[in-house]
Design a protein around this motif. Structure first.
Motif, short mmCIF file in Angstrom:
data_model
loop_
_atom_site.label_atom_id
_atom_site.label_comp_id
_atom_site.label_asym_id
_atom_site.label_seq_id
_atom_site.Cartn_x
_atom_site.Cartn_y
_atom_site.Cartn_z
N GLN A 18 -5.40 -0.84 -3.06
CA GLN A 18 -6.04 0.34 -2.48
C GLN A 18 -6.29 0.13 -0.98
OE1 GLN A 18 -6.58 3.30 -3.27
NE2 GLN A 18 -8.55 4.11 -2.65
N LEU A 35 -3.33 5.75 -5.86
CA LEU A 35 -2.82 4.48 -6.39
C LEU A 35 -2.57 4.59 -7.90
CD1 LEU A 35 -4.09 0.92 -5.60
CD2 LEU A 35 -4.02 1.66 -7.96
N ALA A 52 -8.01 -2.13 -7.22
CA ALA A 52 -8.80 -0.97 -6.82
C ALA A 52 -9.97 -1.37 -5.92
CB ALA A 52 -9.33 -0.26 -8.06
N HIS A 90 0.84 -1.20 0.00
CA HIS A 90 0.00 0.00 0.00
C HIS A 90 0.88 1.25 0.00
CE1 HIS A 90 -3.25 -2.71 1.25
NE2 HIS A 90 -2.48 -3.11 2.23
N GLY A 137 -2.27 -2.60 -10.22
CA GLY A 137 -3.09 -2.09 -9.14
C GLY A 137 -4.31 -2.95 -8.90
N LEU A 164 -9.68 2.58 -15.29
CA LEU A 164 -8.85 1.85 -14.34
C LEU A 164 -8.02 0.79 -15.06
CD1 LEU A 164 -11.38 1.29 -11.40
CD2 LEU A 164 -9.46 2.89 -11.44
N THR A 201 -13.10 4.49 -2.16
CA THR A 201 -13.12 4.25 -3.61
C THR A 201 -12.41 5.34 -4.41
OG1 THR A 201 -15.28 5.33 -3.83
CG2 THR A 201 -15.27 2.94 -3.45
N ASP A 202 -11.73 6.25 -3.75
CA ASP A 202 -10.92 7.25 -4.45
C ASP A 202 -9.55 6.64 -4.71
OD1 ASP A 202 -9.43 9.34 -5.42
OD2 ASP A 202 -9.91 10.73 -3.79
N ASN A 203 -9.37 6.06 -5.89
CA ASN A 203 -8.15 5.35 -6.23
C ASN A 203 -7.08 6.23 -6.87
OD1 ASN A 203 -8.99 2.33 -5.82
ND2 ASN A 203 -10.68 3.23 -6.98
N SER A 204 -7.24 7.54 -6.81
CA SER A 204 -6.37 8.43 -7.57
C SER A 204 -4.92 8.36 -7.15
CB SER A 204 -6.89 9.88 -7.49
OG SER A 204 -7.01 10.30 -6.15
N VAL A 235 -4.79 -1.40 -13.56
CA VAL A 235 -5.57 -2.12 -12.56
C VAL A 235 -5.97 -3.49 -13.11
CG1 VAL A 235 -7.80 -2.14 -11.33
CG2 VAL A 235 -6.41 -0.06 -11.38
#
Length: 300
Positions: A82, A93, A108, A41, A106, A122, A88-91, A127
């Motif tokens: 994530q 990552l 997510a 992480h 990734g 994604l 749920t804000d994967n920005s 991802v």
């Protein structure tokens, strides 16, 4: 400054003078695959936090610090997962996977009603799966509502569904996913009860899913299922049974860096060295670290 801040600062100080050097190592050399870390992480303080969360670390786990750990331990590729506390804000990552697209993949966390456009975005950023971190939450009914549509779209992208839940509840979750054709990755040895260990009925169920051919298990964070500092011994006992059931072809290793809430028990090097104790056979260990992980995470 607390101990965690000191450790984070030390990581940052170690990494900072060599950031460009690490970037060169990651993206400008031919991407030979020496080992894949399937679970880590990255985050910093100040990022937007999920409204529902179990905790939020008070230190930074920077991408540059993580890259420094990979380089010093001879690990060539990584899979960034994530963190649950970022929701749920994967920005953050995605910024990491875009920075090192040849080296990082990734996993997510997404809303069940995420749009097709968002899923495609994604996918284009490296991802390869979604994570269901269900620790401390009510179990969703994955066979009803918007779940079947989401899971069908995940399957169409050739992604996997990663499950983090105590072993006692794995059958409910994993059976529902397998019935819908999903590839399933079970986190952290399946999280058996610390006292039952390999005798946990949920862990025995996990072993039985090997015949499906669609379940993978992460050899990671045994300390999350151990009493005190017994993670190394528990990991060895669990790994022996997983190897018997799954073979090395559907097991992967993960550092679980930065070991949130267990930072005092382990560091990156110790996590990597643990795999040697769990899997003494060099050939099998190499398969777990390379070909198995490359197949699952679509690393060419």
């Amino acid at each position: 400054m607390n101990d965690l801040d000191v450790n984070a600062a030390r990581d940052t100080e170690t990494a900072a003078p060599s950031i460009q050097h690490h970037a060169d190592w990651l993206e400008h050399r031919a991407p030979d695959i020496t080992a894949v870390d399937s679970h880590a992480h990255v985050f910093t303080r100040g990022l937007p936090l999920a409204a529902v969360r179990r905790h939020a670390p008070d230190y930074d786990a920077t991408l540059d610090a993580y890259v420094a750990h990979l380089k010093s331990n001879g690990v060539s590729h990584g899979v960034l997962v994530q963190p649950s506390f970022l929701g749920t804000d994967n920005s953050f990552l995605l910024a990491a996977t875009k920075r090192y697209p040849r080296r990082f993949r990734g996993v997510a966390v997404v809303d069940v009603d995420i749009s097709e456009h968002e899923l495609q975005a994604l996918d284009q950023c490296g991802v390869v799966g979604i994570r269901l971190n269900l620790i401390g939450l009510s179990l969703p009914d994955l066979r009803t509502g918007a779940w079947p549509r989401l899971l069908a779209r995940v399957n169409a992208l050739r992604w996997h569904v990663e499950v983090h839940r105590q072993a006692a509840d794995l059958q409910v979750v994993v059976d529902a996913l397998l019935s819908q054709g999903c590839t399933v990755v079970v986190d952290h040895f399946g999280r058996p009860d610390p006292h039952a260990g390999a005798a946990d009925p949920g862990f025995r169920y996990l072993l039985s899913t090997a015949d499906s051919g669609r379940v993978w298990v992460k050899l990671s964070a045994a300390y999350r299922s151990a009493s005190g500092s017994d993670g190394l011994a528990l990991g060895k006992a669990l790994t022996e049974r997983l190897l018997d059931a799954f073979g090395e072809q559907r097991l992967v290793w993960g550092s679980d860096w930065p070991h949130t809430q267990h930072e005092e028990l382990i560091d990156y090097a110790s996590s990597f060295e643990a795999l040697e104790a769990w899997v003494p056979d060099v050939s099998r260990r190499r398969s777990i670290l390379t070909s198995s992980a490359c197949t699952l995470f679509r690393i060419p």
